[in-house]
Design a protein around this motif. Structure first.
Motif, PDB file in Angstrom:
ATOM      1  N   ARG A  88       0.807  -1.222   0.000  1.00  0.00           N
ATOM      2  CA  ARG A  88       0.000   0.000   0.000  1.00  0.00           C
ATOM      3  C   ARG A  88       0.840   1.273   0.000  1.00  0.00           C
ATOM      4  O   ARG A  88       0.288   2.375   0.007  1.00  0.00           O
ATOM      5  CB  ARG A  88      -0.920   0.010   1.226  1.00  0.00           C
ATOM      6  N   GLY A  89       2.149   1.149   0.023  1.00  0.00           N
ATOM      7  CA  GLY A  89       3.004   2.337   0.041  1.00  0.00           C
ATOM      8  C   GLY A  89       2.946   3.097   1.347  1.00  0.00           C
ATOM      9  O   GLY A  89       3.175   4.309   1.374  1.00  0.00           O
ATOM     10  N   ALA A  90       2.658   2.387   2.445  1.00  0.00           N
ATOM     11  CA  ALA A  90       2.599   3.064   3.747  1.00  0.00           C
ATOM     12  C   ALA A  90       3.982   3.475   4.229  1.00  0.00           C
ATOM     13  O   ALA A  90       4.121   4.426   5.001  1.00  0.00           O
ATOM     14  CB  ALA A  90       1.935   2.144   4.777  1.00  0.00           C
ATOM     15  N   LEU A  91       5.017   2.745   3.786  1.00  0.00           N
ATOM     16  CA  LEU A  91       6.388   3.062   4.174  1.00  0.00           C
ATOM     17  C   LEU A  91       7.153   3.550   2.950  1.00  0.00           C
ATOM     18  O   LEU A  91       7.056   2.959   1.870  1.00  0.00           O
ATOM     19  CB  LEU A  91       7.077   1.833   4.768  1.00  0.00           C
ATOM     20  N   GLY A  92       7.916   4.605   3.132  1.00  0.00           N
ATOM     21  CA  GLY A  92       8.684   5.144   2.021  1.00  0.00           C
ATOM     22  C   GLY A  92       9.310   6.464   2.381  1.00  0.00           C
ATOM     23  O   GLY A  92       9.121   6.992   3.486  1.00  0.00           O
ATOM     24  N   PRO A  93      10.082   7.068   1.457  1.00  0.00           N
ATOM     25  CA  PRO A  93      10.796   8.319   1.761  1.00  0.00           C
ATOM     26  C   PRO A  93       9.894   9.456   2.208  1.00  0.00           C
ATOM     27  O   PRO A  93      10.314  10.318   2.989  1.00  0.00           O
ATOM     28  CB  PRO A  93      11.488   8.643   0.431  1.00  0.00           C
ATOM     29  N   ALA A  94       8.655   9.500   1.737  1.00  0.00           N
ATOM     30  CA  ALA A  94       7.776  10.613   2.108  1.00  0.00           C
ATOM     31  C   ALA A  94       7.060  10.384   3.432  1.00  0.00           C
ATOM     32  O   ALA A  94       6.460  11.305   3.977  1.00  0.00           O
ATOM     33  CB  ALA A  94       6.746  10.850   1.009  1.00  0.00           C
ATOM     34  N   THR A  95       7.109   9.164   3.934  1.00  0.00           N
ATOM     35  CA  THR A  95       6.426   8.850   5.198  1.00  0.00           C
ATOM     36  C   THR A  95       7.453   8.449   6.240  1.00  0.00           C
ATOM     37  O   THR A  95       7.979   9.286   6.966  1.00  0.00           O
ATOM     38  CB  THR A  95       5.388   7.743   4.973  1.00  0.00           C
ATOM     39  N   SER A  96       7.757   7.179   6.326  1.00  0.00           N
ATOM     40  CA  SER A  96       8.828   6.701   7.196  1.00  0.00           C
ATOM     41  C   SER A  96       9.378   5.428   6.590  1.00  0.00           C
ATOM     42  O   SER A  96       8.698   4.747   5.813  1.00  0.00           O
ATOM     43  CB  SER A  96       8.318   6.436   8.620  1.00  0.00           C
ATOM     44  N   LEU A  97      10.609   5.107   6.931  1.00  0.00           N
ATOM     45  CA  LEU A  97      11.224   3.893   6.406  1.00  0.00           C
ATOM     46  C   LEU A  97      10.992   2.704   7.313  1.00  0.00           C
ATOM     47  O   LEU A  97      11.266   1.564   6.918  1.00  0.00           O
ATOM     48  CB  LEU A  97      12.730   4.111   6.221  1.00  0.00           C
ATOM     49  N   GLY A  98      10.478   2.932   8.536  1.00  0.00           N
ATOM     50  CA  GLY A  98      10.248   1.811   9.423  1.00  0.00           C
ATOM     51  C   GLY A  98       9.564   2.224  10.702  1.00  0.00           C
ATOM     52  O   GLY A  98       9.305   3.415  10.951  1.00  0.00           O
ATOM     53  N   TYR A  99       9.261   1.212  11.516  1.00  0.00           N
ATOM     54  CA  TYR A  99       8.630   1.398  12.823  1.00  0.00           C
ATOM     55  C   TYR A  99       9.502   0.741  13.886  1.00  0.00           C
ATOM     56  O   TYR A  99      10.135  -0.283  13.642  1.00  0.00           O
ATOM     57  CB  TYR A  99       7.241   0.757  12.858  1.00  0.00           C
ATOM     58  N   TYR A 100       9.484   1.322  15.076  1.00  0.00           N
ATOM     59  CA  TYR A 100      10.315   0.810  16.168  1.00  0.00           C
ATOM     60  C   TYR A 100       9.568   1.032  17.471  1.00  0.00           C
ATOM     61  O   TYR A 100       9.452   2.160  17.947  1.00  0.00           O
ATOM     62  CB  TYR A 100      11.650   1.540  16.170  1.00  0.00           C
ATOM     63  N   LEU A 101       9.049  -0.051  18.049  1.00  0.00           N
ATOM     64  CA  LEU A 101       8.365  -0.001  19.342  1.00  0.00           C
ATOM     65  C   LEU A 101       9.250  -0.722  20.342  1.00  0.00           C
ATOM     66  O   LEU A 101       9.483  -1.934  20.222  1.00  0.00           O
ATOM     67  CB  LEU A 101       6.977  -0.646  19.261  1.00  0.00           C
ATOM     68  N   VAL A 102       9.743   0.012  21.324  1.00  0.00           N
ATOM     69  CA  VAL A 102      10.819  -0.461  22.195  1.00  0.00           C
ATOM     70  C   VAL A 102      10.246  -0.987  23.509  1.00  0.00           C
ATOM     71  O   VAL A 102       9.511  -0.271  24.198  1.00  0.00           O
ATOM     72  CB  VAL A 102      11.824   0.676  22.476  1.00  0.00           C
TER      73      VAL A 102
END
Length: 471
Positions: free
Chosen positions: A223-237
């Motif tokens: 769906r293009g949810a991740l990318g240069p215009a949004t974010s490259l990843g998620y990190y829940l610590v």
């Protein structure tokens, strides 16, 4: 190398054996090739031609990041390596600008990056290192061969016993004499047993085990949810109050690797339905929602051997000359912190510097101390975090009274590094193993830590990329 004759003729006659052909072993062999006429790498696996997972790296299908300290070390050892890694497509992810991060009950603002991660797959990085290192004529590999013991006695190691593996292998073990043996066989090392068999003393070991386990799966972001215009990843610590974690980061082929983690009483399952359902335990539905809209491309792979183990070869005891340990065979840190590849590279740099030092003879003990020092910061970070997790066990879990003031200061650092630029830059440099812990006490950082306010953070996940220059 103890016994190292510092003459060209002596160097040509010396033979070094490295047990293990993974990243630590390859980089060790590369360093030793400058000091020995022959270097033999003994490797249990048949080494693949391409960037393929192999049995000897059981965590190879999981997320691997190369921290900035490891990037610098690799570039120092293999000039031009980072350019080759980038040309091979390994993503470069800026922290915190490129990642949506949740930690300690809050979302981090997407401030300009102060450090970068390389997030390509472990098989890709290892293949690139292997190609460079094995091009050296001094280095040979014995593939599908395992070391089963040491030669020599309690005062000096003189080689290894090796045995072929697989179909057509010869029966029995054979001696492989050497002037120096380096154990780079990883977290499953049997060197302490081998030393005991020689009449030497095995090293004391420090353990901290939270029971953490993780599972990983490759997805395509349809769906293009991740990318240069949004974010490259998620990190829940995860933290002691919230023990579930998740990381979503890009790989070199445009896919994303999802890793979910939990503790021993509630480990992530490896069946596809259970894996996706497990993401519902996270403190926010962000990752689970992304997974439900993405295309799964691989099975779910689990991994549970995450204890921190440090083998104190540096401490007094009867241990033979001519034997060293490095990488995970020396200091294994919880893989969830992403430090392992950086530690392997930093240990190789320490070995290079110790052997090249003009002022002091590089005795076994001095070199081993240098290797342990190279891994110390990673140990302090990983072990320091894990000893506070619920259910942690091991002989190094206890917090010493002398450490409590530093613990108070570090808690204030963590409270402020989400929003204070000076604290963020210093803390991320420490976490990336590119600056010493003492940098947290620099005057500008100390003022912010001791007197600066804890500023508000975003109310929800900051999904769109900030306008600041990314790199």
């Amino acid at each position: 190398m103890d016994a190292a004759q510092h003459t060209d003729g002596g160097a040509r006659r010396r033979h070094a054996v490295v047990v293990g052909g993974s990243l630590a072993g390859l980089l060790t062999a590369h360093v030793l090739a400058a000091h020995a006429g022959r270097v033999t790498v003994v490797e249990r696996d048949l080494l693949p031609e391409g960037p393929e997972p192999r049995p000897g790296v059981p965590q190879g299908r999981h997320l691997h990041v190369l921290l900035e300290g490891g990037q610098r070390a690799l570039e120092s050892l293999l000039p031009g390596f980072l350019a080759g890694l980038q040309a091979a497509g390994a993503p470069r992810v800026g922290m915190p600008s490129d990642v949506v991060q949740w930690q300690d009950g809050r979302w981090f603002p997407r401030l300009p990056a102060t450090t970068h991660l390389c997030t390509g797959s472990r098989p890709q990085l290892e293949q690139l290192v292997r190609r460079r290192v094995l091009a050296r004529p001094e280095i040979t590999v014995l593939p599908a061969t395992e070391a089963v013991g040491l030669l020599g006695g309690p005062d000096r190691v003189r080689g290894v016993l090796v045995r072929e593996r697989g179909d057509g292998a010869r029966d029995g073990a054979r001696p492989l004499p050497a002037d120096l043996v380096v154990d780079a066989s990883g977290r499953g090392t049997r060197a302490p047993e081998w030393l005991s068999a020689l009449g030497a003393e095995p090293p004391p070991e420090e353990h901290i085990d939270t029971g953490l386990a993780y599972a990983s799966r490759v997805y395509r972001d349809t769906r293009g949810a991740l990318g240069p215009a949004t974010s490259l990843g998620y990190y829940l610590v995860p933290n002691p109050a919230q023990v579930y974690g998740a990381v979503v980061l890009p790989l070199e082929d445009g896919t994303h690797l999802v890793t979910l983690s939990g503790l021993r009483d509630d480990r992530p399952p490896t069946d596809p339905e259970g894996f996706e359902s497990y993401a519902g335990r996270l403190p926010h539905p962000l990752v689970q929602q992304w997974m439900r809209g993405a295309e799964p491309l691989s099975p779910v792979y689990g991994f549970r051997r995450t204890a921190n183990v440090r083998r104190r070869y540096d401490l007094p005891g009867r241990r033979p000359a001519g034997f060293l340990a490095t990488g995970d065979a020396l200091c294994t840190v919880n893989p969830i912190y992403g430090q392992g590849m950086a530690v392997a590279a930093l240990c190789a740099v320490a070995l290079r510097d110790a052997l090249a030092g003009p002022r002091r003879t590089p005795t076994t003990r001095r070199v081993q101390q240098a290797l342990l020092a190279a891994a110390r910061q990673a140990w302090d970070i990983s072990a320091g975090a894990d000893r506070t997790m619920p259910g942690a066990v091991g002989n190094a879990v206890g917090v010493r009274a002398v450490d409590r003031p530093a613990g108070w200061y570090l808690r204030r650092v963590q409270e402020r590094y989400a929003t204070d630029p000076a604290v963020a830059r210093a803390f991320r440099a420490v976490l990336s193993l590119s600056a010493p812990v003492t940098s947290l006490f620099a005057p500008a950082v100390a003022r912010a830590v001791l007197f600066g306010p804890v500023l508000p953070t975003p109310a929800g996940p900051p999904l769109t990329h900030p306008d600041e220059d990314r790199h």
